[in-house]
Design a protein around this motif. Structure first.
Motif, short mmCIF file in Angstrom:
data_model
loop_
_atom_site.label_atom_id
_atom_site.label_comp_id
_atom_site.label_asym_id
_atom_site.label_seq_id
_atom_site.Cartn_x
_atom_site.Cartn_y
_atom_site.Cartn_z
N ILE A 1 0.85 -1.19 0.00
CA ILE A 1 0.00 0.00 0.00
C ILE A 1 0.89 1.24 0.00
O ILE A 1 1.84 1.34 0.78
CB ILE A 1 -0.92 0.04 1.25
N ARG A 2 0.60 2.17 -0.86
CA ARG A 2 1.40 3.38 -0.96
C ARG A 2 1.18 4.27 0.27
O ARG A 2 0.08 4.29 0.85
CB ARG A 2 1.04 4.15 -2.23
N GLU A 3 2.22 5.02 0.62
CA GLU A 3 2.16 5.90 1.78
C GLU A 3 2.74 7.26 1.44
O GLU A 3 3.57 7.39 0.54
CB GLU A 3 2.95 5.30 2.95
N LYS A 4 2.30 8.26 2.20
CA LYS A 4 2.85 9.61 2.08
C LYS A 4 2.68 10.29 3.42
O LYS A 4 1.57 10.29 3.97
CB LYS A 4 2.13 10.40 0.98
N ASP A 5 3.76 10.80 3.95
CA ASP A 5 3.73 11.44 5.27
C ASP A 5 3.15 10.51 6.33
O ASP A 5 2.42 10.95 7.24
CB ASP A 5 2.93 12.74 5.22
N GLY A 6 3.44 9.23 6.19
CA GLY A 6 2.99 8.26 7.17
C GLY A 6 1.55 7.82 7.04
O GLY A 6 1.06 7.04 7.86
N LYS A 7 0.85 8.29 6.00
CA LYS A 7 -0.55 7.93 5.81
C LYS A 7 -0.72 7.03 4.59
O LYS A 7 -0.13 7.30 3.55
CB LYS A 7 -1.40 9.20 5.63
N PRO A 8 -1.52 5.97 4.70
CA PRO A 8 -1.74 5.08 3.56
C PRO A 8 -2.68 5.72 2.54
O PRO A 8 -3.52 6.56 2.89
CB PRO A 8 -2.38 3.84 4.20
N LEU A 9 -2.52 5.35 1.28
CA LEU A 9 -3.42 5.83 0.22
C LEU A 9 -4.66 4.95 0.20
O LEU A 9 -4.65 3.84 -0.33
CB LEU A 9 -2.72 5.80 -1.14
N THR A 10 -5.73 5.46 0.82
CA THR A 10 -6.96 4.68 0.99
C THR A 10 -8.11 5.34 0.25
O THR A 10 -8.27 6.56 0.29
CB THR A 10 -7.32 4.58 2.49
N ILE A 11 -8.89 4.52 -0.42
CA ILE A 11 -10.09 5.00 -1.10
C ILE A 11 -11.30 4.28 -0.51
O ILE A 11 -11.46 3.07 -0.68
CB ILE A 11 -10.03 4.78 -2.62
N HIS A 12 -12.14 5.04 0.17
CA HIS A 12 -13.38 4.50 0.76
C HIS A 12 -14.50 4.73 -0.25
O HIS A 12 -14.94 5.86 -0.48
CB HIS A 12 -13.66 5.20 2.08
N LYS B 1 -5.42 -2.45 -6.06
CA LYS B 1 -4.37 -3.19 -5.34
C LYS B 1 -3.09 -3.21 -6.16
O LYS B 1 -1.97 -3.10 -5.62
CB LYS B 1 -4.85 -4.62 -5.08
N ALA B 2 -3.24 -3.32 -7.49
CA ALA B 2 -2.09 -3.39 -8.38
C ALA B 2 -1.29 -2.10 -8.42
O ALA B 2 -0.10 -2.12 -8.78
CB ALA B 2 -2.55 -3.75 -9.79
N ILE B 3 -1.89 -0.98 -8.03
CA ILE B 3 -1.15 0.29 -8.03
C ILE B 3 -0.93 0.82 -6.61
O ILE B 3 -0.55 1.97 -6.42
CB ILE B 3 -1.87 1.35 -8.89
N GLY B 4 -1.18 -0.03 -5.63
CA GLY B 4 -0.85 0.33 -4.25
C GLY B 4 -1.90 1.14 -3.54
O GLY B 4 -1.59 1.85 -2.57
N VAL B 5 -3.16 1.06 -3.98
CA VAL B 5 -4.24 1.79 -3.33
C VAL B 5 -5.07 0.83 -2.49
O VAL B 5 -5.50 -0.22 -2.98
CB VAL B 5 -5.15 2.47 -4.38
N LYS B 6 -5.30 1.19 -1.24
CA LYS B 6 -6.14 0.38 -0.36
C LYS B 6 -7.59 0.74 -0.63
O LYS B 6 -8.04 1.85 -0.34
CB LYS B 6 -5.79 0.63 1.10
N PHE B 7 -8.33 -0.19 -1.21
CA PHE B 7 -9.71 0.07 -1.62
C PHE B 7 -10.67 -0.51 -0.59
O PHE B 7 -10.66 -1.70 -0.30
CB PHE B 7 -9.95 -0.58 -3.00
N GLU B 8 -11.50 0.35 -0.01
CA GLU B 8 -12.43 -0.06 1.04
C GLU B 8 -13.86 0.21 0.60
O GLU B 8 -14.37 1.33 0.73
CB GLU B 8 -12.12 0.70 2.34
N PRO B 9 -14.56 -0.78 0.07
CA PRO B 9 -15.93 -0.58 -0.42
C PRO B 9 -16.97 -0.72 0.68
O PRO B 9 -16.80 -1.49 1.64
CB PRO B 9 -16.09 -1.70 -1.45
N GLU B 10 -18.04 0.05 0.54
CA GLU B 10 -19.18 -0.04 1.45
C GLU B 10 -20.45 0.05 0.61
O GLU B 10 -20.58 0.95 -0.22
CB GLU B 10 -19.14 1.09 2.48
N GLN B 11 -21.39 -0.89 0.82
CA GLN B 11 -22.61 -0.91 0.03
C GLN B 11 -23.83 -0.64 0.90
O GLN B 11 -23.86 -1.00 2.07
CB GLN B 11 -22.77 -2.27 -0.67
N PHE B 12 -24.85 -0.03 0.27
CA PHE B 12 -26.08 0.32 0.97
C PHE B 12 -27.27 -0.29 0.25
O PHE B 12 -27.31 -0.37 -0.98
CB PHE B 12 -26.24 1.84 1.04
#
Length: 572
Positions: free
Chosen positions: A411-422, A443-454
């Motif tokens: 997972i990619r990081e910057k300034d200690g924070k992960p690159l997350t997409i909710h 995932k292939a480009i280092g992005v943490k993908f967090e899906p939520e469905q309604f």
């Protein structure tokens, strides 16, 4: 003509309608520069279906559908019950109000304005004064007359400082409108009631969208204005569930989560609709099943080869292909620091296999969208537009340049924070496809993908409004002018997004009514937006409408939907 009205991505709502509102008859001669569908735009064919198909075996019609003689049932995603025009909570509320109210001016299937409640309209040579002549037989559904005072009240209320709905009449720049909004004047200088059937509005400067802004729905002053006081509009919420309209139908009953019932309006100026009753069925379930069993008379589906063949085999449905004047998009939260970087937005677009998600998984029943308009629009172009074809290497390069380094956990990081997409989306099969592909892609480009469905649209909308998301799937409502597709980028609707070049071109596009000049401006605007990506554009969907073979009179208006022809529907 809205600031923004959210609709779940049309690809995710195969059985739902989109916001609709108008008819193609009573056309008025357009003023200079009025818009029409582009001659060079791609055809509106749906998948492999290019012409309507009539039912081949009406004898197969289910008993439930045969027994209905004066009622048509159509599926609709759950509306909220806010049935006052200009106060809708979603495009689905708009589906309801489009049957209850008729505007002064409608847009036909060619994209041209038509006089409607206004018997005719005139625009001055300097493009500053709009005069509307009302039909003398116009009435509200309680039989009370509709006059110029009602129009003046509607325009005034929309300028009130406490109005917070999705309709922005201030974009018309009516003379004195801002002074009224700021409480510096007791009335709006540019609004003139000439006589009970005639009203005019004078603008401070030319505006290409003014005709449709001013020519929208009319509210009864006696009903909606009896408790009106400047700066105090809370009272109107109490009237949302009991609307008084002037359209083809009147509200009979609303059962939240189940249905909206309508009865024909005997005071409708075109005459009482031919169908006595109409129902929007909002019960959750399988759209296909509702159509197959005859519980519903109308349903729309992605125009996949499988769907078309399956529908043909039913034998008892008519098929009509269409491409609507809307586009799908992924809304991004610019309040989050990572999203503010254009390189990150571009990487998220390059890194997402939109061809697989929106086209291949739907057997070609869509095209990938890269600009904020529909292929049927007269402003549509692909010249100079980056297609953002799936390219994970390019995405990785951009993220490297943006300072996001790959961590040991991938997972990619910057300034200690992960690159997350909710991500937030609806619980639909197509959402499942999106999540499955996007999870692997990101995932292939280092992005943490967090899906939520309604489970329902209103829950998703509440989540969006809370700000607790990075990416959300939506579609625009139907667009009647190219300004509709880009308004969110300049209106402040996208909190944290500000691009001066987009604003400049947007204003230029409104300042002229010359069609060719506007086209040039929007082509340039599309290039800027395509590069800057305030949204990740996803798809323009090709749909097929399946209707009970007994249903006659249906005409699909790609700019407004079914309400254009609904008053003429019959069951043979």
């Amino acid at each position: 003509m809205k600031k923004s009205t959210y609709v779940l991505s049309a690809l995710f709502l195969s059985g739902a309608l989109l916001l609709s509102a108008c008819t193609e008859d009573n056309a008025a001669a357009p003023t200079t520069g009025q818009t029409a569908a582009s001659e060079n735009a791609p055809t509106a064919a749906a998948g492999g279906l290019t012409e309507p198909i009539k039912a081949s075996a009406l004898s197969k019609l289910p008993t439930a559908a045969k027994e209905r003689t004066d009622t048509v049932i159509v599926g609709l995603t759950d509306p909220s019950g806010s049935f006052t025009p200009y106060f809708a909570q979603s495009g689905y509320d708009g589906n309801v109000t489009s049957l209850l109210f008729a505007p002064l001016v409608r847009v036909n299937k060619e994209g041209l304005p038509n006089a409607d409640l206004a018997e005719k309209y005139e625009v001055s040579d300097d493009q500053l004064t709009y005069t509307f002549h009302l039909r003398p037989d116009s009435k509200f559904s309680d039989g009370s007359p509709l006059t110029a005072d009602d129009v003046a009240f509607t325009w005034t209320l929309l300028h009130d400082k406490s109005y917070d709905g999705d309709f922005d009449i201030t974009e018309a720049h009516v003379k004195g409108g801002e002074a009224y909004k700021e409480g510096k004047a007791s009335s709006i200088e540019g609004i003139k009631v000439i006589d009970p059937q005639t009203i005019s509005a004078t603008l401070e400067k030319p505006n290409a969208t003014a005709l449709l802004l001013l020519g929208s729905d009319v509210l009864s002053k006696a009903y909606y204005g009896k408790d009106y006081k400047f700066g105090q509009l809370d009272y109107i919420k109490n009237l949302h569930s009991n609307p008084l309209g002037n359209g083809a139908y009147k509200l009979e009953k609303f059962i939240p989560g189940q249905e909206v019932r309508f009865a024909a309006n005997e005071y409708y100026y075109k005459g009482k609709p031919k169908l006595e009753h109409f129902i929007y069925k909002t019960t959750d379930g399988d759209t296909w099943q509702f159509l197959e069993t005859g519980e519903q008379d109308y349903a729309s589906f992605p125009a996949t080869t499988d769907n078309i063949e399956k529908l043909k085999n039913l034998g008892f449905v008519n098929l009509t292909p269409y491409t609507a004047s809307n586009y799908g998009y992924l809304r991004l939260n610019f309040e989050h620091e990572a999203i503010q970087d254009k390189k990150v937005r571009q990487a998220l677009t390059y890194g997402l296999d939109r061809q697989t998600i929106y086209v291949d998984s739907n057997q070609g029943a869509a095209t990938v969208a890269n600009i904020p308009t529909s292929p049927i629009s007269w402003t549509y172009t692909e010249e100079g537009i980056n297609p953002y074809q799936y390219d994970p290497e390019k995405a990785n390069q951009l993220l490297d340049e943006a300072g996001w380094t790959m961590g040991a956990d991938g997972i990619r990081e910057k300034d200690g924070k992960p690159l997350t997409i909710h991500f937030i989306g609806s619980k639909k099969q197509a959402t499942d496809i999106f999540i499955a592909v996007a999870s692997e892609n990101y995932k292939a480009i280092g992005v943490k993908f967090e899906p939520e469905q309604f489970a329902d649209f209103n829950s998703q909308l509440a989540k969006l409004e809370s700000g607790d998301y990075d990416m959300a799937a939506f579609s625009t409502s139907l667009m009647t002018d190219p300004a509709d597709g880009v308004r969110d980028f300049v209106s402040g609707e996208i909190s944290g997004y500000d691009n001066p070049e987009v604003k400049k071109l947007y204003e230029q596009g409104l300042a002229t009514s010359d069609m060719e000049e506007r086209k040039k401006i929007y082509h340039e605007l599309y290039k800027v937006v395509n590069d800057d990506l305030p949204y990740i554009f996803t798809s323009n969907n090709k749909m097929v409408v399946a209707t009970n073979g007994r249903l006659e009179g249906l005409v699909i208006n790609p700019f407004w939907g079914i309400s254009t022809s609904l008053p003429n529907w019959t069951l043979k």
